[in-house]
Design a protein around this motif. Structure first.
Motif, PDB file in Angstrom:
ATOM      1  N   GLU A 178      45.208  -0.828  81.893  1.00 32.42           N
ATOM      2  CA  GLU A 178      45.724  -1.841  81.203  1.00 32.42           C
ATOM      3  C   GLU A 178      45.557  -1.573  79.782  1.00 32.42           C
ATOM      4  O   GLU A 178      45.994  -1.548  79.060  1.00 32.42           O
ATOM      5  CB  GLU A 178      46.077  -3.252  82.039  1.00 32.42           C
ATOM      6  N   ALA A 179      43.906  -1.326  80.040  1.00 30.61           N
ATOM      7  CA  ALA A 179      43.156  -1.123  78.491  1.00 30.61           C
ATOM      8  C   ALA A 179      43.219  -0.150  77.869  1.00 30.61           C
ATOM      9  O   ALA A 179      43.417  -0.020  76.882  1.00 30.61           O
ATOM     10  CB  ALA A 179      41.567  -1.403  78.638  1.00 30.61           C
ATOM     11  N   PHE A 180      43.034   0.879  78.716  1.00 29.68           N
ATOM     12  CA  PHE A 180      43.825   2.264  77.982  1.00 29.68           C
ATOM     13  C   PHE A 180      44.802   1.843  77.371  1.00 29.68           C
ATOM     14  O   PHE A 180      44.806   3.103  76.269  1.00 29.68           O
ATOM     15  CB  PHE A 180      43.457   3.306  79.168  1.00 29.68           C
ATOM     16  N   LYS A 181      45.342   1.723  78.046  1.00 32.04           N
ATOM     17  CA  LYS A 181      47.140   1.697  77.624  1.00 32.04           C
ATOM     18  C   LYS A 181      47.399   1.149  76.082  1.00 32.04           C
ATOM     19  O   LYS A 181      47.642   1.173  74.924  1.00 32.04           O
ATOM     20  CB  LYS A 181      48.381   1.236  78.106  1.00 32.04           C
ATOM     21  N   SER A 182      46.286  -0.249  75.899  1.00 26.77           N
ATOM     22  CA  SER A 182      46.181  -1.224  74.949  1.00 26.77           C
ATOM     23  C   SER A 182      45.994  -0.137  73.609  1.00 26.77           C
ATOM     24  O   SER A 182      46.484  -1.031  72.469  1.00 26.77           O
ATOM     25  CB  SER A 182      45.282  -2.641  75.752  1.00 26.77           C
ATOM     26  N   PHE A 183      44.965  -0.056  73.925  1.00 30.60           N
ATOM     27  CA  PHE A 183      43.509   0.546  72.938  1.00 30.60           C
ATOM     28  C   PHE A 183      44.201   1.632  72.200  1.00 30.60           C
ATOM     29  O   PHE A 183      43.684   2.163  71.216  1.00 30.60           O
ATOM     30  CB  PHE A 183      42.416   0.313  73.742  1.00 30.60           C
ATOM     31  N   TYR A 184      44.980   3.132  73.796  1.00 29.31           N
ATOM     32  CA  TYR A 184      45.193   4.575  72.994  1.00 29.31           C
ATOM     33  C   TYR A 184      46.622   4.745  73.238  1.00 29.31           C
ATOM     34  O   TYR A 184      46.837   5.532  72.831  1.00 29.31           O
ATOM     35  CB  TYR A 184      44.048   4.940  73.901  1.00 29.31           C
ATOM     36  N   GLY A 185      47.337   3.799  73.745  1.00 29.51           N
ATOM     37  CA  GLY A 185      48.778   4.331  73.174  1.00 29.51           C
ATOM     38  C   GLY A 185      49.480   4.074  74.651  1.00 29.51           C
ATOM     39  O   GLY A 185      48.111   4.146  75.709  1.00 29.51           O
ATOM     40  N   GLY A 186      50.376   3.792  75.181  1.00 26.65           N
ATOM     41  CA  GLY A 186      50.710   3.408  76.641  1.00 26.65           C
ATOM     42  C   GLY A 186      51.192   5.039  76.678  1.00 26.65           C
ATOM     43  O   GLY A 186      51.480   4.790  78.106  1.00 26.65           O
ATOM     44  N   ASN A 187      51.561   5.884  76.378  1.00 25.85           N
ATOM     45  CA  ASN A 187      51.737   7.373  76.789  1.00 25.85           C
ATOM     46  C   ASN A 187      50.314   8.165  77.247  1.00 25.85           C
ATOM     47  O   ASN A 187      49.689   9.397  77.462  1.00 25.85           O
ATOM     48  CB  ASN A 187      51.927   8.316  75.983  1.00 25.85           C
ATOM     49  N   VAL A 188      48.733   7.321  77.226  1.00 14.68           N
ATOM     50  CA  VAL A 188      47.197   8.461  77.314  1.00 14.68           C
ATOM     51  C   VAL A 188      47.296   8.561  78.676  1.00 14.68           C
ATOM     52  O   VAL A 188      46.467   9.687  78.718  1.00 14.68           O
ATOM     53  CB  VAL A 188      46.295   6.427  76.811  1.00 14.68           C
ATOM     54  N   PHE A 189      48.306   8.376  79.493  1.00 16.17           N
ATOM     55  CA  PHE A 189      47.739   8.789  81.708  1.00 16.17           C
ATOM     56  C   PHE A 189      48.615  10.236  81.085  1.00 16.17           C
ATOM     57  O   PHE A 189      48.649  10.751  81.855  1.00 16.17           O
ATOM     58  CB  PHE A 189      48.067   7.865  81.740  1.00 16.17           C
ATOM     59  N   SER A 190      49.656   9.981  80.295  1.00 19.18           N
ATOM     60  CA  SER A 190      50.420  11.692  80.586  1.00 19.18           C
ATOM     61  C   SER A 190      50.095  12.448  79.987  1.00 19.18           C
ATOM     62  O   SER A 190      50.802  13.592  80.900  1.00 19.18           O
ATOM     63  CB  SER A 190      51.840  11.466  79.688  1.00 19.18           C
ATOM     64  N   GLU A 191      48.732  12.787  79.737  1.00 16.51           N
ATOM     65  CA  GLU A 191      48.041  13.882  79.432  1.00 16.51           C
ATOM     66  C   GLU A 191      46.462  13.645  79.764  1.00 16.51           C
ATOM     67  O   GLU A 191      45.997  13.308  79.635  1.00 16.51           O
ATOM     68  CB  GLU A 191      47.988  14.474  78.126  1.00 16.51           C
TER      69      GLU A 191
END
Length: 393
Positions: free
Chosen positions: A163-176
């Protein structure tokens, strides 16, 4: 007679919570509904998370313990000279430097005179804090993760991280994978940039602000340290032009070969080949000039009295020994050519070429009174929260 500073300088206080660390709120994503109030707070959690190592036993804080001035306090077969890996067996070859004040090292570059300056790690191989944070998880003798994919998979196990990664770095942060891994390293770097790592509240800092007095011995050490005539200390361990700058980090972040001998005990234990040589700066992929062989980055002297052992390989246990080692270059006394920790002559340099003799031989030999005064002054560079370590075994 006690000495007071001749200039009053005010600094903002560092925010430290009782019983633990407290990062300063950057104002980013600060609403209470978020899993972490800021990128810095996320970085603090990551810094302390052992799940980012292969056996879930080691975090950044293991080798950079906040309770011990961000160095590794764990005893190994090699003492404190090098750190034990996540596998419980592997020993490194270099002493883990303190992460305190690391943010002040400039990006790795060449200055106007062509000298290499800055970067992270002892050889500057990463230009900044984020790059440094990304190294240990993938190092097979440190945290031991197989690859970035494995690290990101561990991150995704934690819903609060996701949740935090998506909040701070964008919803697609885990796509790559690379994007998620970079976000992790940037978060840790943000934490390392907070005042928790650099409070500037040592006795020396308080002296500059008129809040503390130096003893006669400490004052003599201070005067010797900043002297251009009587010591060579400030040739490498002074960044600012003023001897009373409130943010002096006590390193110019250049690279020097000062003739450090091998740590034979460590080499026997970590399985290094008999002819292995640590080439220092020359092991940085960006450097291929043989003239840089054997050089290591000048460390900050902040907290130096509580972050031993000393030198890049932890070969000297005591701070006074380290000072005496420098003094051997200026002294013709037979006594000064003996390592007090071994009772034998100082070992030969691991890399005998490229010694910084101009700097090392600057100034006269020092007697015991002045050696002790320098050590006393160096102890005043200890952050207030670590001053108790000065009196503990």
């Amino acid at each position: 007679m006690k000495r007071r500073p001749f200039l009053l300088i005010l600094l903002p206080a560092c925010a430290l919570a009782a019983g633990g660390l407290a990062v300063l709120d950057s104002g980013r994503a600060a609403d209470a509904g978020k899993p972490f109030p800021s990128v810095e707070a996320l970085g603090e959690a990551l810094f302390h998370d052992p799940n980012l190592s292969k056996n879930r036993s080691q975090s950044c804080a293991t080798c950079h313990n906040p309770d011990f001035a961000f160095v590794d306090p764990r005893e190994t077969e090699a003492g404190l000279a090098v750190s034990l890996g996540d596998d419980g067996r592997s020993l490194g070859d270099r002493n883990a430097p303190s992460a305190a004040y690391a943010r002040f090292s400039p990006p790795f570059h060449r200055d106007a005179e062509g000298r290499y300056v800055g970067g992270q790690f002892l050889d500057g191989r990463e230009p900044g804090l984020a790059g440094q944070a990304g190294g240990p998880p993938l190092n097979p003798i440190e945290m031991g993760m197989a690859d970035k994919d494995s690290v990101v998979a561990r991150l995704r196990e934690n819903p609060r991280y996701v949740e935090a990664f998506k909040s701070f770095y964008g919803g697609n942060v885990f796509s790559e994978t690379d994007a998620a891994y970079k976000a992790m390293t940037q978060s840790i770097a943000a934490f390392e940039e907070t005042p928790v790592f650099a409070p500037f509240d040592s006795k020396y800092d308080r002296f500059l602000r008129g809040e503390a007095e130096l003893s006669d011995q400490e004052e003599l050490g201070r005067l010797l340290f900043f002297s251009q005539q009587f010591t060579n200390c400030n040739l490498c361990h002074q960044l600012r032009t003023s001897a009373i700058d409130p943010q002096e980090t006590f390193s110019n972040y250049q690279y020097h070969n000062i003739g450090i001998p091998k740590n034979a005990a460590v080499r026997r234990l970590n399985g290094s080949a008999e002819d292995f040589i640590d080439h220092g700066l020359l092991q940085n992929p960006a450097v291929d000039d043989p003239a840089e062989d054997g050089k290591f980055k000048v460390p900050s002297l902040r907290n130096v009295a509580v972050t031993g052992p000393y030198m890049h390989n932890g070969v000297f246990k005591d701070l006074r020994t380290a000072v005496l080692f420098y003094n051997k270059y200026n002294s013709k006394s037979a006594k000064r050519q003996i390592n007090p920790e071994t009772g034998d002559t100082w070992g030969d340099p691991e890399v005998p070429q490229n010694l910084s003799l101009e700097e090392l031989t600057h100034g006269p030999a020092l007697d015991d009174k002045r050696i002790d005064a320098l050590v006393a002054f160096l102890k005043t560079l200890t952050d207030q929260r670590y001053e108790h370590l000065l009196t503990e075994p």
